[in-house]
Every structure is written in structure tokens, then in C-alpha cells.
Design a protein around this motif. Structure first.
Motif, PDB file in Angstrom:
ATOM      1  N   GLY A  44       1.850  11.486  -2.946  1.00  0.00           N
ATOM      2  CA  GLY A  44       1.905  11.769  -4.377  1.00  0.00           C
ATOM      3  C   GLY A  44       2.639  10.691  -5.149  1.00  0.00           C
ATOM      4  N   GLN A  45       3.539  11.115  -6.045  1.00  0.00           N
ATOM      5  CA  GLN A  45       4.282  10.157  -6.861  1.00  0.00           C
ATOM      6  C   GLN A  45       5.157   9.252  -6.009  1.00  0.00           C
ATOM      7  N   GLU A  46       5.681   9.822  -4.911  1.00  0.00           N
ATOM      8  CA  GLU A  46       6.511   9.008  -4.018  1.00  0.00           C
ATOM      9  C   GLU A  46       5.701   7.839  -3.472  1.00  0.00           C
ATOM     10  N   LEU A  47       4.460   8.161  -3.097  1.00  0.00           N
ATOM     11  CA  LEU A  47       3.609   7.117  -2.536  1.00  0.00           C
ATOM     12  C   LEU A  47       3.305   6.053  -3.584  1.00  0.00           C
ATOM     13  N   GLN A  48       3.044   6.515  -4.814  1.00  0.00           N
ATOM     14  CA  GLN A  48       2.784   5.535  -5.883  1.00  0.00           C
ATOM     15  C   GLN A  48       3.983   4.625  -6.078  1.00  0.00           C
ATOM     16  N   ALA A  49       5.180   5.222  -6.044  1.00  0.00           N
ATOM     17  CA  ALA A  49       6.389   4.417  -6.215  1.00  0.00           C
ATOM     18  C   ALA A  49       6.538   3.436  -5.060  1.00  0.00           C
ATOM     19  N   PHE A  50       6.284   3.917  -3.840  1.00  0.00           N
ATOM     20  CA  PHE A  50       6.442   3.032  -2.694  1.00  0.00           C
ATOM     21  C   PHE A  50       5.395   1.916  -2.720  1.00  0.00           C
ATOM     22  N   ASN A  51       4.197   2.248  -3.192  1.00  0.00           N
ATOM     23  CA  ASN A  51       3.166   1.211  -3.307  1.00  0.00           C
ATOM     24  C   ASN A  51       3.596   0.112  -4.269  1.00  0.00           C
ATOM     25  N   LYS A  52       4.371   0.482  -5.293  1.00  0.00           N
ATOM     26  CA  LYS A  52       4.862  -0.548  -6.220  1.00  0.00           C
ATOM     27  C   LYS A  52       5.834  -1.472  -5.506  1.00  0.00           C
ATOM     28  N   VAL A  53       6.683  -0.880  -4.648  1.00  0.00           N
ATOM     29  CA  VAL A  53       7.611  -1.688  -3.858  1.00  0.00           C
ATOM     30  C   VAL A  53       6.810  -2.650  -2.977  1.00  0.00           C
ATOM     31  N   LEU A  54       5.780  -2.091  -2.329  1.00  0.00           N
ATOM     32  CA  LEU A  54       4.977  -2.917  -1.426  1.00  0.00           C
ATOM     33  C   LEU A  54       4.210  -4.000  -2.177  1.00  0.00           C
ATOM     34  N   ALA A  55       3.760  -3.647  -3.384  1.00  0.00           N
ATOM     35  CA  ALA A  55       3.022  -4.640  -4.178  1.00  0.00           C
ATOM     36  C   ALA A  55       3.913  -5.837  -4.489  1.00  0.00           C
ATOM     37  N   ALA A  56       5.186  -5.554  -4.799  1.00  0.00           N
ATOM     38  CA  ALA A  56       6.115  -6.641  -5.083  1.00  0.00           C
ATOM     39  C   ALA A  56       6.282  -7.528  -3.848  1.00  0.00           C
ATOM     40  N   PHE A  57       6.309  -6.878  -2.674  1.00  0.00           N
ATOM     41  CA  PHE A  57       6.459  -7.626  -1.422  1.00  0.00           C
ATOM     42  C   PHE A  57       5.228  -8.485  -1.145  1.00  0.00           C
ATOM     43  N   GLU A  58       4.059  -7.889  -1.361  1.00  0.00           N
ATOM     44  CA  GLU A  58       2.822  -8.627  -1.088  1.00  0.00           C
ATOM     45  C   GLU A  58       2.686  -9.826  -2.010  1.00  0.00           C
ATOM     46  N   LYS A  59       3.138  -9.621  -3.248  1.00  0.00           N
ATOM     47  CA  LYS A  59       3.052 -10.699  -4.224  1.00  0.00           C
ATOM     48  C   LYS A  59       3.975 -11.863  -3.823  1.00  0.00           C
ATOM     49  N   LYS A  60       5.119 -11.458  -3.297  1.00  0.00           N
ATOM     50  CA  LYS A  60       6.130 -12.458  -2.954  1.00  0.00           C
ATOM     51  C   LYS A  60       5.761 -13.237  -1.685  1.00  0.00           C
ATOM     52  N   THR A  61       5.238 -12.515  -0.685  1.00  0.00           N
ATOM     53  CA  THR A  61       5.045 -13.145   0.622  1.00  0.00           C
ATOM     54  C   THR A  61       3.597 -13.322   1.023  1.00  0.00           C
ATOM     55  N   GLY A  62       2.688 -12.609   0.363  1.00  0.00           N
ATOM     56  CA  GLY A  62       1.283 -12.683   0.765  1.00  0.00           C
ATOM     57  C   GLY A  62       0.978 -11.860   2.006  1.00  0.00           C
ATOM     58  N   ILE A  63       1.972 -11.132   2.503  1.00  0.00           N
ATOM     59  CA  ILE A  63       1.750 -10.301   3.696  1.00  0.00           C
ATOM     60  C   ILE A  63       1.216  -8.940   3.255  1.00  0.00           C
TER      61      ILE A  63
END
Lengths: 433, 314
Positions: A44-63
Motif C-alpha cells: 500500500g502506501q508503505e510500498l509507494q513510499a519505499f519505492n520512492k526511496v528505491l527510485a532515488a537509489f536507482e537514479k543515483k547508482t543505476g542499480i
């Protein structure tokens, strides 16, 4: 005629299968990209929030990060571990299990992954200890809930001139006063499917911390004092004073057993209120928002700290939280762990969700509302903080017998037999550990 | 499974069929006083059973059109106070489900998993069942008993050993792996069901076919399969529903491969870790139901045809 048709249909279906198989074999095995797999409980909302965290990581590292969210995290993780197919990183909410996995050598020592001197600066020793086994760090606590809170409606309190109680006795007096007015003082909901009873264990744990202090609490968690000993008995009795009193609880003990913990917000914030207070952790805010989207934090709903009982111990806090562990040591997983331990990642998380961070470098301004900020402040400044005892105990006790003991006690079973039974389970559970 | 409770079912697509033949198959049931009473009783029981099944589904359907705060605060039946007040309904839940990232992908993944994982056990189960029913070989009955016994084994027991094999052979997290898993789990029931059906086919048919020079394969493909369309259809529905609704097997064997995550996984992640936002699941349930419903209604004619064919042959 009809037989031939049956055959041709069958052949047609087979052809489709062959085509689909061919199509997928092309798409499935064509994406070798640096990937980290993460297993966690969020949805739910938790997952959406965590996906934002992951998106920041993917943007930074490309992983690329593959997150699987399931509420059966523990069962799935244990199965996959035994089958030799664990995810790279998992989020667990039970330190007891983290230590168990660490003792079996299934977790990666984070000492070689993270900058430990920075970690010691960023996190209070309590949080490092909770994630450590035999002096080595295996888990970083990423998301924390504060449990020692009582939620109430400031408007309802103001309308009746009720004051926020500072001590247990004041709270009991207030309870009595409210009950005399004909409205239930407390809303308690113990139902939670297979986990029914856990909200009651939070009560008892908070009372234990306030009557016995952290040392007795730790002894209780480690089974160095018996369940039939005086401090445990007293905690149950104090809980029972409220929870077993039909005038003090909305609907009486019968309703208490059948009301879902999430639905317990309704009597408190209904108009007119059918109860005034609810003891529950910070996460309950999401249930209040869901049931009453028009209510404003601080103005319409707020919390006060579960008050002190013995002045000697003041107002300690009980917390629960999710910590990340590394199960496979890959370069990509290392980078993600480093990112998750950083204030950068946790700022996104707390901002999206109002969950609490225990990283000292996460600024209070990152919190989305006044209430979460206040809760974060309480956690960071707490002199005594302890993790949810039932999450620290062996699973047969903390995630089963203790819950059921609470249900039996509330339904009217004699305290001696409840505690004797818990002690019997504890002897077995710690003996086999 | 067959929802037609009336004595003269309106057969979809059955234009040329002589419907009265069906009635003649049960002579004397209607007309006598006892017959009427027992028929009325039968209908009452069926109606009650239908109600018991439909009522919760209706509740879910109604809830799926209500806003979250209403779902949280009052029961779904409260809409019947004034059912035509349209302001109390909303499409927000459906919007939330359908607008989720990767819904189309999840639908596609579910189909990719389910279609082969339905057809494989049907095909393999058909071969095996024919062997068990009509070929003579030593140890046939013992083997068949063993297969039937396998139905009792809880599939949770197999997770660790199979996943261990999968992670060594690289099948973990692949479609092939999950097809094979579902095929394995579905085969015992498939064989059991089809063997029993094949067993009722007249043996003379196969004997004359063999006399005419047919091989067992020809007898299977030309005789047994076409005559078993109803059994195959029911097996297909069972297996399709089981695979389509499966969450656990996909969760374990697909591991973290979210690009292959089926609809069930996607939908289960709509709910928070404490069960917050469960109201979205009501809409999700109906979104997930669409495909099985289409399948059921398109295969329903085979059930009815099967019943009819049996009745006429007598």
C-alpha cells in the motif's frame, strides 16, 4: 463433426501455448542488469513510499532493485534460506529472528559493508545493539514505530474539561471520571487474525517498563525472571484493572476480544465519541486517516505519552521497527545497504509516511506533520528505550503463547493459570534456544 | 460449479439441441405429489446454498463501490436504506487498483503463468490417465494408488526441496520453473479425475478400434479425448482457477523477480503491513475475477453438452 472440432480446438490451444512460450522465452531472459532483490513486509502506501526511496537509489547508482512485499516475510524468508535461494536483502521486524539467523551464519557482517565510525555517530547504541550479535552488526534499523502512546481527540477532551494525565494514578482517576459520565474511557481492540492479542502485549510491556524499569524488563525478555514472579504478575494486574473492567472499555471485554485493532480507532474519533482513549503505536495514524479522512492531526487527533507509574523510572518508551539485513554479499547489495543506512534514504521514507527514523542526522524538519515530529523527538530524546518484548522473545512464546495469554486473561481466565501456562511455554522455548 | 438450477437450462449457444430430451430422461419426477414436494425441497436447499455463497460476494461487490471511510464506518448492507442515492458510490477503489504501476504487466504475467500451467497438466494428465484406464502393465493399480495418495501431500512440504533443486538448476525465478511446479502440483488430481472419466467409456469402442488397427495413441487422440471434452473442461477450470488464484507458489518460486509477478502478488501488495487500506482489495478481487469468469462462461457449454450427451445415450 463435433469430434473433429474437439480435436482442432485442442490443437489450437497447444499452438497458442507454443507461441506464448516462444514469446516469453525472448522477453524473460533478456535483461541482465545489475540487480538487488529485497524482501520486506510493506504494501500500500508503505510500498509507494519505499519505492520512492528505491527510485532515488536507482537514479543515483543505476542499480535496479526488485522488491517483493509480503506480510508472510518470515515464512517466505525462512523457506528461501533453507532452500539456498535467499533474497540479497531482507527487512525484518523481529530482532529475535535476526539474532537467530546471525547465530547460524546466514547474515553478512555489516562491519565490512558500512563505515562503522559513522554508524556509531549516527545511531544510538541501543539501536546498534539491537541489530548486533556477539559484537558484530547485522541489521540497520530503518523504520521505527513508537508504541507508548495514548491517542485521543483534543476536541472531546476540551469539551468535557478532561486533562492529559501525567501519572498512572491520574490516568486511573480520569478513567473513573469518564466512566461515570456513561461513556467508555478506553477503546481496546485485540483482534488481529492469527496474531490476535498483540495489542494487549504492548500494554503489559509498557507497564513492565514503568513498574520494573529496564533491568527487570530485560530480565523478563531473557527469561531470567519467571512469568509467575511479582513484576510480571503486577503488570498483568494493572492491565486487567482497565482491560477486564466492563465499564472502562468500549463494549466490555467481550467486544474487546472481537474488535480489530485497526477498528479500535472508530469509537474514539466517532462523532459523538463512544470512547475517549486508545493506546496504540504511531502507525495507527494511517488507520485514523483512512476511517476519517477529514480529521486534522493535532487539532482533531493527537497523542500523549503513556504516563509514568513508578516515578523512579519516569516515562520510558517502547518501540518496534524494521531492520535491514544482508543475506548475500554482492557489490550491488552493499551499495543499497550503505544507501539505506544514510540519512538521505531515511529522509525520503519518513517524509512520505510519517514513520520514524533513528538516524540522528535525519532532521526533524523531514517529518510531514507535527505529530510524527513530536513522536520522533520523543524517541530520539528518550533516556530509556526498549524494543517490543514480544518481538525479542522466542517465537513460540512472544509470537504465540503471550498473545493467547492476553486473550485468555481478558476473557476472564484466572491469572495464576495464565501465568503458569506462559511459564511452562517459556521453559520449553528458552530451553531449546 | 454449474449454476443452472432450473430444469430446462437455457443453454448458451445450443441452438439445434432438442431440449425436451432432457426432460424425458427423468420421467415421473414431476407430476406426483411426493415428486413436487421433494422437488420443492431440493430447490429450497439449492436456493439457500446459492444465497450462502452469493451473499458474501455481493457484500464485497457493494463494498468495492464505497469510499474507504464508509467501508470503515458502516456495513455494506446500509446502502439498502437508500440504494438509489448515487453519491454514496465511487469508482475510486477501482481507479486505485487499475492505475497502479505495472497492472498490465501483472495481468500479462498471470496469463503467461496460468495458461501453460493449465494446459500442461491437462495434456500430461490425459496421457497418464489413459494409460491407467486402458493399458495393461504390471503394477498399474499400485502406481495409480500412489498417484492418488500424492493428492494428500500438502504442497508446502515440497517448497524447500524443490526450491533447492530450482536454485541449483537456475529454474528459480523463471516461468519454466513455475510452470513445472504448478504442473506437478496439479497432475495427481488431473490423473485421478480423467482416469475415472476414461474408465466409464465403453471398452468395446477401444477394442474395435484396436481391431481396426488403431495404435493406443490414435485411440487416445481420436476416441478418448473427443469424448472427454466435458471432463477436460472441468479439469481445465479447476486448474486454471487454482493457478490464477495462487499466491504462495508464485511468492516462493518466483523469488524477487517482480517483472514476472502475477496479479495476486501485485494485488496483495496493495494492503499495508498492518492490513491498512484493505478496502482496495474489494475492487482488486473483482478485477482479478474477470478472466476466470470469462473462462467459466465460455466453457460452460461443454459441461451442459456433456450432461446431455450422456443422457441421450442412456
Amino acid at each position: 463433426m463435433y469430434r473433429n472440432k474437439g480435436i482442432s480446438r485442442f490443437a489450437w490451444l497447444l499452438l497458442t501455448v507454443a507461441l506464448i512460450m516462444a514469446a516469453t522465452s525472448v522477453t524473460t531472459w533478456a535483461a541482465p542488469k545489475e540487480t538487488v532483490t529485497v524482501l520486506g513486509v510493506w504494501g500500500g502506501q508503505e510500498l509507494q513510499a519505499f519505492n520512492k526511496v528505491l527510485a532515488a537509489f536507482e537514479k543515483k547508482t543505476g542499480i535496479h532493485v526488485e522488491f517483493t512485499g509480503t506480510r508472510d516475510t518470515v515464512a517466505v524468508l525462512v523457506t528461501r534460506l533453507q532452500a539456498g535461494n535467499p533474497p540479497d536483502i531482507a527487512a525484518l521486524a523481529t530482532p529475535g529472528l535476526i539474532w537467530e539467523l546471525a547465530s547460524k551464519g546466514q547474515l553478512v557482517d555489516l562491519g565490512k559493508v558500512l563505515n562503522m565510525s559513522q554508524m556509531k555517530k549516527d545511531y544510538a547504541q541501543t539501536w546498534l545493539d539491537l541489530g548486533s550479535y556477539k559484537g558484530k552488526l547485522y541489521a540497520i534499523f530503518f523504520s521505527v514505530d513508537l508504541k507508548s502512546l495514548v491517542w485521543y481527540s483534543p476536541k472531546a477532551f476540551a469539551a468535557h474539561g478532561y486533562k492529559i494525565p501525567q501519572t498512572w494514578n491520574e490516568m486511573l482517576a480520569l478513567t473513573k471520571n469518564m466512566a461515570a459520565s456513561g461513556v467508555a474511557p478506553w477503546s481496546i481492540g485485540l483482534e488481529s487474525g492469527a496474531a490476535s492479542g498483540w495489542p494487549g502485549t504492548d500494554w503489559i510491556e509498557d507497564i513492565m517498563l514503568r513498574t520494573g524499569g529496564p533491568e527487570v524488563y530485560d530480565k523478563w525478555v531473557n527469561h531470567e525472571i519467571s512469568w509467575t514472579s511479582e513484576p510480571v504478575r503486577r503488570a498483568f494486574e494493572l492491565f486487567g484493572e482497565i482491560a477486564r473492567n466492563a465499564h472502562y472499555v468500549y463494549g466490555g471485554p467481550t467486544a474487546e476480544l472481537s474488535i480489530n485493532f485497526g477498528d479500535a480507532v472508530k469509537p474514539v474519533f466517532a462523532d459523538p465519541p463512544k470512547a475517549y482513549m486508545l493506546k496504540q503505536a504511531t502507525f495507527i495514524q494511517s488507520f485514523i486517516r483512512q476511517a476519517y479522512p477529514n480529521l486534522q492531526p493535532v487539532k482533531d487527533y493527537s497523542f500523549f505519552a503513556f504516563p509514568a507509574i513508578d516515578p523512579k523510572w519516569g516515562v520510558p518508551v517502547e518501540v518496534a521497527g524494521d531492520g535491514f539485513e544482508m543475506l548475500r554479499d554482492t557489490p550491488a547489495a552493499r551499495k543499497l545497504m550503505q544507501f539505506l543506512a544514510s540519512p538521505e534514504a531515511q529522509e525520503i521514507w519518513v517524509h512520505e509516511l510519517g514513520k520514524l527514523s533513528v538516524n540522528k542526522r535525519v532532521p526533524l524538519s523531514a517529518y510531514p506533520d507535527e505529530l510524527s515530529r513530536k513522536a520522533a523527538e520523543i524517541v530520539l530524546q528518550a533516556k530509556v528505550a526498549r524494543f517490543d518484548a514480544s518481538d525479542l522473545m522466542p517465537a513460540a512464546l512472544g509470537s504465540d503463547a503471550f498473545w493467547k495469554g492476553v486473550l485468555n486473561y481478558v476473557s476472564g481466565q484466572d491469572l495464576d493459570s495464565v501465568l503458569n501456562n506462559l511459564e511452562a511455554v517459556a521453559k520449553k522455548a528458552y530451553g531449546s534456544k | 460449479m454449474i449454476s443452472t438450477g432450473s430444469p430446462n437450462p437455457a443453454v448458451p449457444g445450443g441452438k439445434h439441441r432438442p431440449a425436451p430430451a432432457f426432460r424425458l430422461a427423468v420421467p415421473g419426477a414431476a407430476g406426483t405429489v411426493g415428486g413436487v414436494a421433494s422437488q420443492a425441497f431440493l430447490h429450497l436447499v439449492i436456493a439457500l446454498m446459492c444465497l450462502a455463497w452469493i451473499l458474501p460476494t455481493l457484500g464485497v461487490l457493494v463494498s468495492s463501490f464505497r469510499p474507504a471511510s464508509a467501508v470503515a464506518n458502516s456495513g455494506w448492507w446500509t446502502i439498502f436504506a437508500n440504494p438509489f442515492d448515487l453519491t454514496q458510490y465511487t469508482l475510486a477503489n477501482y481507479q486505485q487498483v487499475l492505475e497502479q504501476n505495472g497492472m498490465a504487466q501483472a495481468f500479462w504475467s498471470s496469463l503467461l503463468i496460468t495458461v501453460p500451467a493449465t494446459l500442461l497438466p491437462m495434456l500430461l494428465g490425459g496421457f497418464a490417465a489413459f494409460g491407467f484406464a486402458w493399458l495393461r502393465f504390471p503394477g498399474r493399480d499400485a502406481l495409480f494408488l500412489l498417484m492418488v495418495g500424492l493428492m494428500v501431500v500438502p504442497l508446502q512440504m515440497t517448497f524447500i526441496p524443490i526450491l533447492r533443486i530450482y536454485s541449483r538448476t537456475g529454474l528459480a525465478g523463471t516461468l519454466v520453473g513455475i510452470w513445472l511446479a504448478h504442473t506437478g502440483y496439479g497432475l495427481p488430481f488431473a490423473i485421478y479425475l480423467l482416469r475415472n472419466f476414461f474408465g466409464t467409456l465403453p471398452g468395446e469402442l477401444f477394442e474395435s478400434a484396436y481391431i481396426d488397427g488403431a495404435s493406443p495413441l490414435t485411440a487416445f487422440l481420436r476416441l478418448a479425448l473427443p469424448m472427454s471434452v466435458p471432463a477436460l473442461a472441468s479439469l481445465g477450470i479447476f486448474q486454471f482457477l487454482w493457478v490464477w488464484n495462487d499466491l504462495l507458489v508464485a511468492l516462493i518460486y518466483l523469488g524477487g523477480t517482480s517483472s514476472l509477478a502475477p496479479l495476486t502478488l501485485k494485488l496483495s501488495s496493495l494492503v499495508g503491513s498492518y492490513g491498512q487500506e484493505w478496502h482496495v482489495l474489494t475492487a482488486a478481487a473483482f478485477v482479478a475475477m474477470v478472466v476466470p469468469l470469462i473462462l467459466f462462461f465460455s466453457l460452460q457449454r461443454y459441461f451442459v453438452r456433456g450432461i446431455l450427451a450422456g443422457a441421450v445415450k442412456g
